[in-house]
Design an enzyme around this catalytic site. Structure first.
Site, PDB file in Angstrom:
ATOM      1  N   ARG A 104     -83.258  17.372   6.063  1.00  0.00           N
ATOM      2  CA  ARG A 104     -84.013  17.097   7.107  1.00  0.00           C
ATOM      3  C   ARG A 104     -84.103  15.262   7.709  1.00  0.00           C
ATOM      4  NH1 ARG A 104     -90.478  18.225   7.296  1.00  0.00           N
ATOM      5  NH2 ARG A 104     -90.697  16.721   6.601  1.00  0.00           N
ATOM      6  N   THR A 108     -85.898  12.447  13.811  1.00  0.00           N
ATOM      7  CA  THR A 108     -86.262  14.250  14.314  1.00  0.00           C
ATOM      8  C   THR A 108     -86.664  14.735  13.900  1.00  0.00           C
ATOM      9  OG1 THR A 108     -83.725  14.462  13.797  1.00  0.00           O
ATOM     10  CG2 THR A 108     -84.297  13.224  15.369  1.00  0.00           C
ATOM     11  N   ASP A 200     -92.038  15.345  -1.455  1.00  0.00           N
ATOM     12  CA  ASP A 200     -91.154  15.382  -1.326  1.00  0.00           C
ATOM     13  C   ASP A 200     -90.940  16.299  -2.384  1.00  0.00           C
ATOM     14  OD1 ASP A 200     -88.673  14.364   0.148  1.00  0.00           O
ATOM     15  OD2 ASP A 200     -88.288  15.485  -1.332  1.00  0.00           O
ATOM     16  N   ASP A 203     -87.871  15.519  -3.908  1.00  0.00           N
ATOM     17  CA  ASP A 203     -86.831  14.102  -4.822  1.00  0.00           C
ATOM     18  C   ASP A 203     -88.380  13.727  -6.223  1.00  0.00           C
ATOM     19  OD1 ASP A 203     -86.318  12.509  -3.387  1.00  0.00           O
ATOM     20  OD2 ASP A 203     -87.964  11.511  -1.994  1.00  0.00           O
TER      21      ASP A 203
END
Ligand SMILES: O=P(O)(O)OC[C@H]1O[C@H](OP(=O)(O)OP(=O)(O)O)[C@H](O)[C@@H]1O
Ligand SMILES: O=c1cc[nH]c(=O)[nH]1
Ligand SMILES: [Mg+2]
Length: 209
Positions: A104, A108, A200, A203
């Site tokens: 991603r 944006t 995340d 991660d």
């Protein structure tokens, strides 16, 4: 419109709490995601068709059921979807695995495709698209579109945590795809993170932050 199934089994909900906890180590996070994926696989395979065969027990011949029909394909969205593959394969070891690489864009929030590799017989399989996080829905929509553009027709989406925004986006773009989640959270923050979420997923699975 695609249906949404919340896998609310107590074991799933218990483990999800520790997946969310920021103090959970990478090792434990990975193990918990693996375990929840197995438990969710139990739910998502509930509608697999059965057929009757005859089996000879040591004392009699009887009709008994075995799985029939379409074979399964697992399609993890890289990277984070990888964390759910082994847990599902534990229940359906004959499934084949295809990979769709997407990240991603942090500015944006649009998905960027960098890798697609699918089983040669993917069109004959019922597919489960796997990603722990359904945030804006951009990545899941792009993955499903990539599969449909290659001729795939039968698929479900399996995520750990979904934002309402992501569910809405998938239902709008792919109304034929049912969505299986362990939780529907509250909203997306300004950076597109699910709140309360788990941070995340990639991660935390791979220890990259
Ligand atoms: O619904 P969306 O708004 O598209 O967001 C969800 C996507 O974001 C994360 O991937 P990320 O870009 O962090 O890549 P990674 O798995 O390699 O960490 C997550 O694993 C999903 O793929
Ligand atoms: O909350 C989020 C949103 C997107 N991707 C993640 O890993 N977590
Ligand atoms: Mg990530």
């Amino acid at each position: 419109m695609g249906k949404v199934f919340v896998c609310d089994h107590p074991l799933i909900q218990h483990k999800l709490t520790y997946i969310r906890d920021e103090l959970t180590t990478t090792k434990d996070f990975r193990e918990l995601v693996d375990e929840v994926s197995t438990l969710m696989a139990y739910e998502i395979t509930r509608d697999i068709p059965l057929e009757t065969i005859q089996v000879k027990t040591p004392v009699a011949i009887t009709d008994s059921k075995v799985i029939s029909g379409r074979m399964l394909g697992l399609i993890p969205i890289l990277r984070a979807g990888l964390g759910m593959v082994d847990g599902i394969l534990r229940l359906v070891p004959a499934a084949k695995v295809g990979h769709i690489g997407l990240y991603r864009d942090p500015e944006t929030l649009e998905p960027v495709e960098y890798y697609v590799k699918l089983p040669t017989d993917v069109l004959e399989r019922e597919l489960i698209v796997i990603d722990p996080m359904l945030a804006t829905g951009g990545s899941a929509n792009a993955a499903i579109t990539a599969l449909k553009s290659r001729g795939c027709t039968q698929m479900k989406l399996m995520c750990l945590i979904a934002a309402p925004e992501g569910i809405h986006a998938v239902q709008q773009m792919h109304p034929d795809v049912d969505i299986y989640v362990a939780a529907i959270d509250n909203y997306l923050n300004d950076h597109g993170y699910i709140i309360p979420g788990l941070g995340d997923a990639g991660d935390r699975l791979f220890g990259t932050k």
